[in-house]
Structure formats: C-alpha cells, structure tokens
Enzyme design. Sequence first.
Site, PDB file in Angstrom:
ATOM      1  CG  HIS A   1      20.281   9.183  -0.092  1.00  0.00           C
ATOM      2  ND1 HIS A   1      20.922  10.283   0.422  1.00  0.00           N
ATOM      3  CD2 HIS A   1      19.266   9.651  -0.851  1.00  0.00           C
ATOM      4  CE1 HIS A   1      20.299  11.378  -0.021  1.00  0.00           C
ATOM      5  NE2 HIS A   1      19.298  11.013  -0.799  1.00  0.00           N
TER       6      HIS A   1
ATOM      7  NE  ARG B   1      19.815  10.169  -4.637  1.00  0.00           N
ATOM      8  CZ  ARG B   1      18.536   9.997  -4.422  1.00  0.00           C
ATOM      9  NH1 ARG B   1      18.039   8.780  -4.393  1.00  0.00           N
ATOM     10  NH2 ARG B   1      17.735  11.005  -4.202  1.00  0.00           N
TER      11      ARG B   1
ATOM     12  CG  HIS C   1      17.727   5.915  -0.640  1.00  0.00           C
ATOM     13  ND1 HIS C   1      16.970   6.338   0.422  1.00  0.00           N
ATOM     14  CD2 HIS C   1      17.312   6.640  -1.715  1.00  0.00           C
ATOM     15  CE1 HIS C   1      16.126   7.276   0.024  1.00  0.00           C
ATOM     16  NE2 HIS C   1      16.302   7.467  -1.272  1.00  0.00           N
TER      17      HIS C   1
ATOM     18  CE1 TYR D   1       8.644   7.001   8.287  1.00  0.00           C
ATOM     19  CE2 TYR D   1       8.102   5.142   6.882  1.00  0.00           C
ATOM     20  CZ  TYR D   1       8.049   5.765   8.102  1.00  0.00           C
ATOM     21  OH  TYR D   1       7.405   5.166   9.152  1.00  0.00           O
TER      22      TYR D   1
ATOM     23  CB  THR E   1       5.143   5.656  -0.526  1.00  0.00           C
ATOM     24  OG1 THR E   1       5.374   4.681  -1.543  1.00  0.00           O
ATOM     25  CG2 THR E   1       4.471   6.869  -1.127  1.00  0.00           C
TER      26      THR E   1
ATOM     27  CD  GLU F   1      15.474  15.527  -5.336  1.00  0.00           C
ATOM     28  OE1 GLU F   1      15.392  14.504  -6.026  1.00  0.00           O
ATOM     29  OE2 GLU F   1      14.916  15.667  -4.239  1.00  0.00           O
TER      30      GLU F   1
ATOM     31  CG  LEU G   1       7.858   9.062  -4.876  1.00  0.00           C
ATOM     32  CD1 LEU G   1       7.790  10.468  -4.284  1.00  0.00           C
ATOM     33  CD2 LEU G   1       7.085   8.095  -3.998  1.00  0.00           C
TER      34      LEU G   1
ATOM     35  CB  SER H   1      -0.940  -0.026   1.204  1.00  0.00           C
ATOM     36  OG  SER H   1      -0.204  -0.265   2.389  1.00  0.00           O
TER      37      SER H   1
ATOM     38  NE  ARG I   1      15.669   5.968  -6.646  1.00  0.00           N
ATOM     39  CZ  ARG I   1      15.183   6.901  -5.825  1.00  0.00           C
ATOM     40  NH1 ARG I   1      14.132   7.611  -6.177  1.00  0.00           N
ATOM     41  NH2 ARG I   1      15.743   7.140  -4.676  1.00  0.00           N
TER      42      ARG I   1
ATOM     43  N   GLY J   1      12.046  14.360  -0.835  1.00  0.00           N
ATOM     44  CA  GLY J   1      12.385  15.306  -1.897  1.00  0.00           C
ATOM     45  C   GLY J   1      11.236  15.627  -2.824  1.00  0.00           C
TER      46      GLY J   1
ATOM     47  CG  ASP K   1       8.427  -9.534   2.986  1.00  0.00           C
ATOM     48  OD1 ASP K   1       9.611  -9.618   3.343  1.00  0.00           O
ATOM     49  OD2 ASP K   1       7.501  -9.226   3.762  1.00  0.00           O
TER      50      ASP K   1
HETATM   51  C1  LIG Z   1      13.493   8.037   3.323  1.00  0.00           C
HETATM   52  C2  LIG Z   1      13.162   7.887   1.883  1.00  0.00           C
HETATM   53  C3  LIG Z   1      13.048   9.000   1.069  1.00  0.00           C
HETATM   54  C4  LIG Z   1      12.734   8.861  -0.279  1.00  0.00           C
HETATM   55  N1  LIG Z   1      12.559   9.990  -1.038  1.00  0.00           N
HETATM   56  C5  LIG Z   1      12.124   9.843  -2.321  1.00  0.00           C
HETATM   57  C6  LIG Z   1      11.796  10.991  -3.113  1.00  0.00           C
HETATM   58  O1  LIG Z   1      11.869  12.111  -2.646  1.00  0.00           O
HETATM   59  N2  LIG Z   1      11.380  10.785  -4.377  1.00  0.00           N
HETATM   60  C7  LIG Z   1      11.268   9.529  -4.950  1.00  0.00           C
HETATM   61  O2  LIG Z   1      10.879   9.418  -6.111  1.00  0.00           O
HETATM   62  N3  LIG Z   1      11.560   8.455  -4.210  1.00  0.00           N
HETATM   63  C8  LIG Z   1      11.975   8.569  -2.925  1.00  0.00           C
HETATM   64  N4  LIG Z   1      12.254   7.460  -2.189  1.00  0.00           N
HETATM   65  C9  LIG Z   1      12.018   6.144  -2.801  1.00  0.00           C
HETATM   66  C10 LIG Z   1      10.515   5.915  -2.864  1.00  0.00           C
HETATM   67  O3  LIG Z   1       9.921   6.377  -1.676  1.00  0.00           O
HETATM   68  C11 LIG Z   1      10.165   4.463  -3.054  1.00  0.00           C
HETATM   69  O4  LIG Z   1      10.931   3.885  -4.054  1.00  0.00           O
HETATM   70  C12 LIG Z   1       8.703   4.332  -3.418  1.00  0.00           C
HETATM   71  O5  LIG Z   1       7.928   5.002  -2.475  1.00  0.00           O
HETATM   72  C13 LIG Z   1       8.325   2.871  -3.492  1.00  0.00           C
HETATM   73  O6  LIG Z   1       6.947   2.780  -3.584  1.00  0.00           O
HETATM   74  P1  LIG Z   1       6.276   1.348  -3.658  1.00  0.00           P
HETATM   75  O7  LIG Z   1       4.824   1.566  -3.654  1.00  0.00           O
HETATM   76  O8  LIG Z   1       6.865   0.565  -4.745  1.00  0.00           O
HETATM   77  O9  LIG Z   1       6.755   0.628  -2.296  1.00  0.00           O
HETATM   78  P2  LIG Z   1       6.527   1.071  -0.752  1.00  0.00           P
HETATM   79  O10 LIG Z   1       6.106   2.462  -0.669  1.00  0.00           O
HETATM   80  O11 LIG Z   1       7.732   0.668  -0.042  1.00  0.00           O
HETATM   81  O12 LIG Z   1       5.318   0.136  -0.348  1.00  0.00           O
HETATM   82  C14 LIG Z   1       5.495  -1.259  -0.192  1.00  0.00           C
HETATM   83  C15 LIG Z   1       4.288  -1.802   0.520  1.00  0.00           C
HETATM   84  O13 LIG Z   1       4.312  -3.234   0.515  1.00  0.00           O
HETATM   85  C16 LIG Z   1       3.988  -3.723   1.802  1.00  0.00           C
HETATM   86  N5  LIG Z   1       4.559  -5.061   1.931  1.00  0.00           N
HETATM   87  C17 LIG Z   1       5.852  -5.439   1.795  1.00  0.00           C
HETATM   88  N6  LIG Z   1       5.977  -6.769   1.975  1.00  0.00           N
HETATM   89  C18 LIG Z   1       4.736  -7.248   2.218  1.00  0.00           C
HETATM   90  C19 LIG Z   1       4.225  -8.538   2.503  1.00  0.00           C
HETATM   91  N7  LIG Z   1       4.984  -9.627   2.581  1.00  0.00           N
HETATM   92  N8  LIG Z   1       2.887  -8.681   2.724  1.00  0.00           N
HETATM   93  C20 LIG Z   1       2.055  -7.597   2.677  1.00  0.00           C
HETATM   94  N9  LIG Z   1       2.504  -6.335   2.420  1.00  0.00           N
HETATM   95  C21 LIG Z   1       3.824  -6.173   2.190  1.00  0.00           C
HETATM   96  C22 LIG Z   1       4.598  -2.683   2.720  1.00  0.00           C
HETATM   97  O14 LIG Z   1       4.077  -2.769   4.021  1.00  0.00           O
HETATM   98  C23 LIG Z   1       4.198  -1.402   1.977  1.00  0.00           C
HETATM   99  O15 LIG Z   1       2.862  -1.070   2.232  1.00  0.00           O
HETATM  100  C24 LIG Z   1      12.566   7.576  -0.838  1.00  0.00           C
HETATM  101  C25 LIG Z   1      12.689   6.453  -0.026  1.00  0.00           C
HETATM  102  C26 LIG Z   1      12.976   6.593   1.319  1.00  0.00           C
HETATM  103  C27 LIG Z   1      13.078   5.373   2.186  1.00  0.00           C
END
Ligand SMILES: Cc1cc2nc3c(=O)[nH]c(=O)nc-3n(C[C@H](O)[C@H](O)[C@H](O)COP(=O)(O)OP(=O)(O)OC[C@H]3O[C@@H](n4cnc5c(N)ncnc54)[C@H](O)[C@@H]3O)c2cc1C
Length: 528
Positions: A243, A289, A349, A58, A56, A126, A390, A26, A384, A61, A222
């Site tokens: 990072h 980076r 990161h 956290y 997401t 950036e 995002l 999510s 990346r 930027g 996972d």
């Molecule tokens: C501190 C920080 C700052 C960042 N800043 C930026 C930025 O400014 N701009 C940018 O583009 N990117 C940034 N990134 C990277 C970016 O946030 C992520 O790459 C992106 O949000 C990933 O989105 P996602 O939906 O793929 O995964 P996530 O947002 O990580 O969501 C994964 C989901 O899967 C769920 N999940 C995982 N395993 C299981 C399981 N076994 N069973 C059920 N649920 C599970 C988790 O609980 C979570 O809800 C940053 C990352 C971090 C950590």
Amino acid sequence: MLPRYLMNFELSHLKTFYSDFLVVGSGIAGLYTSLKLLSLGEVTILTKNKLTESNTEYAQGGIAVALGDKDSPHLHMEDTLKAGANFCDPKAVEVLVNEGPKCVEELIEMGTKFDKIEGKFKTTLEAAHQRPRILHAQGDATGAEIERSLSEKVKNEKTIKINENVLVIDILTKNNICYGILTMDNQTGKLAAFIAKFIILASGGLGQLFSNTTNPEVATGDGIALAYRAGATIANLEFIQFHPTGLYHKGSPKFLISESVRGEGAILLNTKKERFMPSYHPLLELAPRDIVARAITDQMKRTKSRYVFLDATSIKEKFSKRFPTIYKYCKEIGIDPEKEYIPVAPAAHYTMGGIKTDTWGQTNLTNLFACGECSSTGVHGANRLASNSLLEGLVFGNRISQKINEKLIRHPMKKIKKIEIYCQASRLLSKEFNSAKIRKELQELMWDKVGIIRTFKGLTEAQKKIDNWKSFLLREFSSIEQVELANLITLADLVTKSALERKESRGAHYRQDFPERDDANWKKSIEY
Ligand SMILES: Cc1cc2nc3c(=O)[nH]c(=O)nc-3n(C[C@H](O)[C@H](O)[C@H](O)COP(=O)(O)OP(=O)(O)OC[C@H]3O[C@@H](n4cnc5c(N)ncnc54)[C@H](O)[C@@H]3O)c2cc1C
C-alpha cells in the site's frame, strides 16, 4: 525432508470435537461463510485471537460494489481486470462483480450499517475505479462495523460454536482427503483435534512477513502454510500488494492512511514539498497502487528520506468528520491532518496469491475449501483493485455454502467415521530459541530483498538466508510464537522462490532486472 506436521501427535490420544463444518478464521470471509452454512448443519469457528481480531477489523476505505444506475458490474469488471495487469481470471472476476451486489445486500440484512446521505448510500472513489462505488461505514471504520455486525450475529446462533484463542496448526489428512484439524489452545498449550465433513480456511493474508505492514499481528499467513504442508496447491505468492500510504511514524506499526483520502482529493508531495505523481502516471495520485508505491519509493530514494507527505489539507469535507479513525490516530501522535501534511511510506498490505481454488472455493484436496485473503481465486490478478477484497470474502464464502449444499443433496451427511492419523517424526531437540528475534530478522530481510523493488541478487541473498532458517522447521514447537515463525519461514521460502522464478514485472511484482511485462512467456501461474 521436513515432517508433514509441525507437531508429533496421535489422533486417538487427543481430545476430539465433532461438527459438520469447521471454519478457520473470523474475519469477513469466516463469519459470513459460517452464517451461510448455518442452515446446513453445525458450524465450528476456530480463531487464534479474539473473535474480531483480523485484517477485516482494520479495513477503512470500504467495499467496492456496483450499485445505482450510473454504475454496472461490467464497468466494475473492466476496472478489476485493468488493475490486475492482464493476470486476473475473467471468469472469477465476472462472478465477483455480478454476485457482489446480492451479497452486499445480504450483509446489510445481517446488520452492517453503511453510511448514508438523504436515505441513499454514500459512495466514494478509490484509485483505478471509474465510478465512486465504495460503500463505507462510520467514515473510515468499515471493517470494524462489518466485524461488529457479523460477530454479534454468529454469537446469537445456537448451531455455531465459537472457539477463540485456539490456534489451528495443521490439517489432518489421509490420501489427500481432509478429515479435520489439529489445534493448540493458546492459553493452556494443549493439543486437540476437530473433525468435520468439510473444512473452510478463511485465515487471511501474510502481511506480517514484512517489517513494514499495515496488517495486524495475527496476519501470519498460517492457513496458506498449513494448506501447503497438507498438499494444497499454492499459487502466485510473488504478488504482494504494497500500500502506498502507511503512516510513517518512528516506533509505531504502519497505521493505514486509506486510499479514499486520495480519493477525496489529497495529493502526494516529496519532502521538498513538490507534487511528483504527474511525472509518473496520468491518473496521478489515483494511479494503481503498485505504481504509486514505486513512485513514492523512488522519491524517497531521490530525496534521501524515509517518507513523503500526503497533503489532505484542501479536501472538501472536514477530515475529522469524513475520516474520524485516521484523524484520531494522527492527532494522538501529534499530527493534525486538517492543517498539517501526513508523513507516509509504503507498507505490505495484501496477499494476492494463496491457496488455489476454483470459482466455488474448492481446493485440490477433498473436503477442503478456502475463501477470502488466504485464497487465490484469480480475481485480483497481479494487483488487487482497491476495496475488492472484502467483496471477495462475501462472494466466494457464499459460493462455498452453495457448493456444500449441492454436495449434501447428492450425498447426505453421514456420521463421520473414526480415522487413525498420527505423526511421529524425529525432530531436533527442543532447545529454547528466540522466535521473536528470528521473526524480526526475517521480516526485515523480506522487506529489504523481497519487497517493492526486487532483483536477482537481492532475491538470491534472501533465499540463502531462508534456506538456513528452514532447519528450524525440524524442531519441536510448543507455543503460538514458534508455530507462527515456522509458518512465516515456509511462506518466505514460497514468496521468494516465486519472485525469483517470475522473470518479468507485472502488477505488484517488480523486478528491476526484468522491468517489462512479458505476456508471451509469463502469463501463467507459479504454483507449488
Ligand atoms: C489496514 C487495512 C485496511 C484495509 N482496507 C480495506 C478496504 O477498505 N477494503 C477492502 O476491500 N479491503 C481492505 N483491506 C483488506 C481486507 O481487510 C482483507 O483482505 C480482508 O478483510 C480479509 O478478510 P479475511 O476474512 O479473508 O481475513 P481476516 O480478516 O484477516 O481474518 C483472518 C482470520 O483468521 C484467523 N487466523 C489466522 N490464522 C489462524 C490460525 N492458525 N488459527 C486460527 N485462526 C487463525 C485470524 O485471527 C482472523 O480471525 C484492508 C486491510 C488492512 C490491513
């Protein structure tokens, strides 16, 4: 031989839930894809913590997108390809930059509020971007704003069922066709099955594989591990982005000091207060980076220090106003970024590789899609470009919904037939084991030997230890901690094997024993 599933089960004995689409995760990718699928059928979201807990949440930027007349998708593409170290899939990048603006517009329509000035979106610069094209929200709380808006929206939709605190353990397959997933309720420990026509993995990256990471506890990769067990192709896991500027503070996890702080003018100093980036790269603090992370590592070694300093005291806009989240966190641990230097050190990161997909999010398994950080679409190459992830979650989530729509037009959804799937593997006796201790040892090993600077010797040492730990995968698992550990061991093995295999340095993968990029021999994916 390792059992196909982490747990023994018999599908016909499990409580079973049915829907049209299952979305695992999510974060931005999972929530946005769920909303896009809404008009096509009933969506079930499964997430292992509370709805908003994700990488997401956290993100600070912002989101990179070419809007406005001084920018163009073409320039965005140039920057993405360059940062990716000649390893991006140009077709996937083209999709990302061209379809990005429309998806961001839709995100705004869904309720995300980006910062504005005089009615126009405020954008920032950036590293490695030619234009200031990063949209942000509440200064440095972009991810939290995206999660707020999308989670509010999914909660209001009757045809989206949300299952929080449900851990997805494995994908249920037969002859490479995916039928559903096996889950465990984190509170009761009960197993259940969810069956659907299409499964979308949006389960995020594997930052928790390393002892120093900006990623939250849930980021244990996972989805990549369970897709691997199911037979999905996993590509390019050696490319882990470190990072440059995690906050260095003993005893606390690595809180991120966003790159946009450097984008606004902050500079890096070693502990002797000397600016060092001019000796490493013409783009100085805004070099890619991997280059900044290695320069900091080098300076830490030279000055025998565990950190360097980020000097943000002279940036134009008031720090507390432009970066309220970072300011608050720093103040809580006794640092005033408007007056003092911030101690920083690199941290794991972002996962560039993952579940291999085509430009429609399709994996090699029938009915299985992947998007967001768990996928390997080819847009990030070996490194990346900041704030592209995002955007990737949106663009490929959208494409998955289009592809599913197309499939449904050709073959309308039928009632899901009953299928018999089970696992009765013989397993080691389930003696209690200290999963927290092993997780910590594994994370430290990965940081020391499979981190920013890699060598044959270090990687081989790591591989030996990981091979020993692999015997844990024969056990019975009964808690979220144990399942996560099993996944981390699987991923440690894949990351280390890939890093050993790639005998060159490219982007985020740096081999001291092969310091040059070798396009003639290594411009190819490593896949398992
Ligand atoms: C501190 C920080 C700052 C960042 N800043 C930026 C930025 O400014 N701009 C940018 O583009 N990117 C940034 N990134 C990277 C970016 O946030 C992520 O790459 C992106 O949000 C990933 O989105 P996602 O939906 O793929 O995964 P996530 O947002 O990580 O969501 C994964 C989901 O899967 C769920 N999940 C995982 N395993 C299981 C399981 N076994 N069973 C059920 N649920 C599970 C988790 O609980 C979570 O809800 C940053 C990352 C971090 C950590």
